[in-house]
Design an enzyme around this catalytic site. Structure first.
Site, PDB file in Angstrom:
ATOM      1  N   HIS A   1     -26.404 -44.362 -58.715  1.00  0.00           N
ATOM      2  CA  HIS A   1     -25.756 -43.096 -58.384  1.00  0.00           C
ATOM      3  C   HIS A   1     -24.236 -43.261 -58.495  1.00  0.00           C
ATOM      4  O   HIS A   1     -23.679 -44.261 -58.015  1.00  0.00           O
ATOM      5  CB  HIS A   1     -26.079 -42.669 -56.944  1.00  0.00           C
TER       6      HIS A   1
ATOM      7  N   CYS B   1     -29.214 -42.023 -49.971  1.00  0.00           N
ATOM      8  CA  CYS B   1     -28.436 -43.065 -50.648  1.00  0.00           C
ATOM      9  C   CYS B   1     -27.044 -42.575 -51.036  1.00  0.00           C
ATOM     10  O   CYS B   1     -26.083 -43.358 -51.045  1.00  0.00           O
ATOM     11  CB  CYS B   1     -29.181 -43.596 -51.866  1.00  0.00           C
TER      12      CYS B   1
ATOM     13  N   ASN C   1     -28.904 -47.244 -56.208  1.00  0.00           N
ATOM     14  CA  ASN C   1     -29.529 -46.392 -55.191  1.00  0.00           C
ATOM     15  C   ASN C   1     -30.843 -46.935 -54.668  1.00  0.00           C
ATOM     16  O   ASN C   1     -31.242 -46.609 -53.547  1.00  0.00           O
ATOM     17  CB  ASN C   1     -29.734 -44.975 -55.734  1.00  0.00           C
TER      18      ASN C   1
ATOM     19  N   THR D   1     -45.879 -49.801 -52.698  1.00  0.00           N
ATOM     20  CA  THR D   1     -46.068 -49.790 -54.146  1.00  0.00           C
ATOM     21  C   THR D   1     -45.071 -48.880 -54.860  1.00  0.00           C
ATOM     22  O   THR D   1     -45.067 -48.809 -56.088  1.00  0.00           O
ATOM     23  CB  THR D   1     -47.496 -49.334 -54.505  1.00  0.00           C
ATOM     24  N   GLY D   2     -44.234 -48.174 -54.106  1.00  0.00           N
ATOM     25  CA  GLY D   2     -43.264 -47.259 -54.699  1.00  0.00           C
ATOM     26  C   GLY D   2     -41.992 -47.958 -55.129  1.00  0.00           C
ATOM     27  O   GLY D   2     -41.806 -49.170 -54.919  1.00  0.00           O
TER      28      GLY D   2
ATOM     29  N   GLN E   1     -26.480 -38.344 -59.975  1.00  0.00           N
ATOM     30  CA  GLN E   1     -27.535 -39.133 -59.354  1.00  0.00           C
ATOM     31  C   GLN E   1     -28.637 -39.472 -60.351  1.00  0.00           C
ATOM     32  O   GLN E   1     -29.093 -38.621 -61.110  1.00  0.00           O
ATOM     33  CB  GLN E   1     -28.091 -38.370 -58.146  1.00  0.00           C
TER      34      GLN E   1
ATOM     35  N   VAL F   1     -38.819 -47.808 -54.053  1.00  0.00           N
ATOM     36  CA  VAL F   1     -38.012 -48.410 -52.987  1.00  0.00           C
ATOM     37  C   VAL F   1     -38.806 -49.470 -52.235  1.00  0.00           C
ATOM     38  O   VAL F   1     -38.270 -50.511 -51.847  1.00  0.00           O
ATOM     39  CB  VAL F   1     -37.497 -47.328 -52.021  1.00  0.00           C
TER      40      VAL F   1
ATOM     41  N   LYS G   1     -27.347 -31.560 -47.068  1.00  0.00           N
ATOM     42  CA  LYS G   1     -27.770 -32.766 -46.348  1.00  0.00           C
ATOM     43  C   LYS G   1     -26.735 -33.887 -46.495  1.00  0.00           C
ATOM     44  O   LYS G   1     -26.491 -34.646 -45.545  1.00  0.00           O
ATOM     45  CB  LYS G   1     -29.140 -33.230 -46.855  1.00  0.00           C
TER      46      LYS G   1
ATOM     47  N   SER H   1     -53.663 -46.537 -53.556  1.00  0.00           N
ATOM     48  CA  SER H   1     -53.193 -47.896 -53.860  1.00  0.00           C
ATOM     49  C   SER H   1     -53.850 -48.965 -53.004  1.00  0.00           C
ATOM     50  O   SER H   1     -53.673 -50.159 -53.266  1.00  0.00           O
ATOM     51  CB  SER H   1     -51.679 -47.976 -53.673  1.00  0.00           C
TER      52      SER H   1
ATOM     53  N   GLY I   1     -33.642 -41.710 -57.994  1.00  0.00           N
ATOM     54  CA  GLY I   1     -33.415 -41.097 -56.698  1.00  0.00           C
ATOM     55  C   GLY I   1     -34.491 -40.098 -56.329  1.00  0.00           C
ATOM     56  O   GLY I   1     -34.656 -39.760 -55.156  1.00  0.00           O
TER      57      GLY I   1
END
Length: 314
Positions: free
Chosen positions: A223, A128, A290, A12-13, A155, A15, A194, A39, A159
């Protein structure tokens, strides 16, 4: 139609919904949607039908019945739930940073380091920003070697997931200035170190000098990166364009914007020019959707590579 039983955790998000869209486009027929207890019981669109969302619990994922599971949830949830999906017999493609830098877990960008896939239970999908950067750096490295990379990222709010989208929508244009919503790690944001660590792992260049400055900008999706590359051997802008133009998943564009990249399956690269401060320096501008290419599509392309190489079987 791929004969594989698929689960999408975090369906449900932001991405997760794009992942479902891509799986439907590519003809995956046996798909289940999972999310948190908040959800569970709701429905999500999958092609021309609706899927009822199941609660993602250790017991449900360990029960089996899935060959492949995409995780589009936060780091803590991935660390808790991924081992149970693996115990249930599934191969996991995880989009959080839970396993990206773990020894023995491949961190894969389709078209860059496909060769590292080797029957692993867990495959990590990169940040991403690292994904789009690696796609552009790989052909330049093959053409002339990479001596040094510097970049600034711009970004989008998405993101940061659903929370970032809601935060942007709640602000006025005057309030929507630059923000840095990452943890500090010494003198760097966690996003910056990262990005360096993941890019080094993807390109198999563990000592590559790479420095990034990352900011969040008031853009919903897309992005962008301003990148300065110093190559080991001379490389003209024309030769760089030729190398990039023939690379997979890259599209050359004169002045690409986040709007241009929206909904595209490629990373857009433009403004390829000589860095006037360095005789072996190039400057370029990279833009990527992204949510689609940067997260969901690369993960689906990893799954297709696994199927193509018979590393994933129903």
């Amino acid at each position: 139609m791929p004969d594989v039983r698929v689960g999408v955790v975090g369906a449900t998000g932001a991405v997760g919904t794009v992942t479902l869209e891509l799986l439907a486009e590519r003809g995956f027929g046996d798909v289940r949607a999972f999310a948190s207890s908040r959800s569970a019981g709701s429905s999500v669109r999958y092609g021309d039908r609706e899927l009822v969302v199941e609660e993602a619990t250790p017991e449900t994922l360990a029960a089996g019945g899935l060959d492949l599971v995409f995780f589009s949830v936060g780091t803590a949830a991935s660390r808790e739930l991924v081992p149970h999906a693996v115990r249930g017999g599934a191969v996991v493609v995880d989009k959080s940073d839970a396993y990206r830098l773990t020894n023995g877990v491949p961190l894969v960008v389709a078209g860059v380091n496909d060769h590292v896939l080797n029957g692993d239970d867990i495959v990590a999908n990169p940040n991403c920003s690292a994904m789009q950067l690696s796609l552009a750096l790989k052909p330049l490295h093959e053409a002339a070697g990479l001596a040094r990379v510097r970049l600034a990222t711009y970004q989008s709010a998405s993101g940061a997931g659903d929370a970032g989208i809601e935060r942007l929508r709640a602000t006025t244009a005057a309030e929507g200035d630059l923000s840095m919503d990452w943890d500090l790690e010494g003198d760097e944001f966690s996003e910056e170190w990262k990005l360096r660590a993941e890019t080094r792992k993807i390109l198999d260049l563990p000592e590559l000098p790479l420095h990034a400055t990352c900011v969040r900008v008031p853009v919903l999706v897309g992005h962008a990166q301003a990148v300065w590359v110093e190559t080991e051997a001379p490389l003209s802008p024309d030769d760089a364009r030729a190398a990039l133009g023939s690379a997979p998943h890259i599209e050359l564009a004169e002045l690409p914007t986040p709007g241009d990249a929206s909904g595209r399956d490629t990373v857009l690269v433009g403004r390829i020019r000589r860095d006037t401060t360095d005789e072996r320096g190039l400057a370029l501008w990279i833009v990527n959707d992204n949510l689609r290419k940067g997260a969901a599509l690369n993960a689906v392309q990893i799954a297709e590579l696994l199927l193509e190489r018979r590393l994933l079987a129903a």
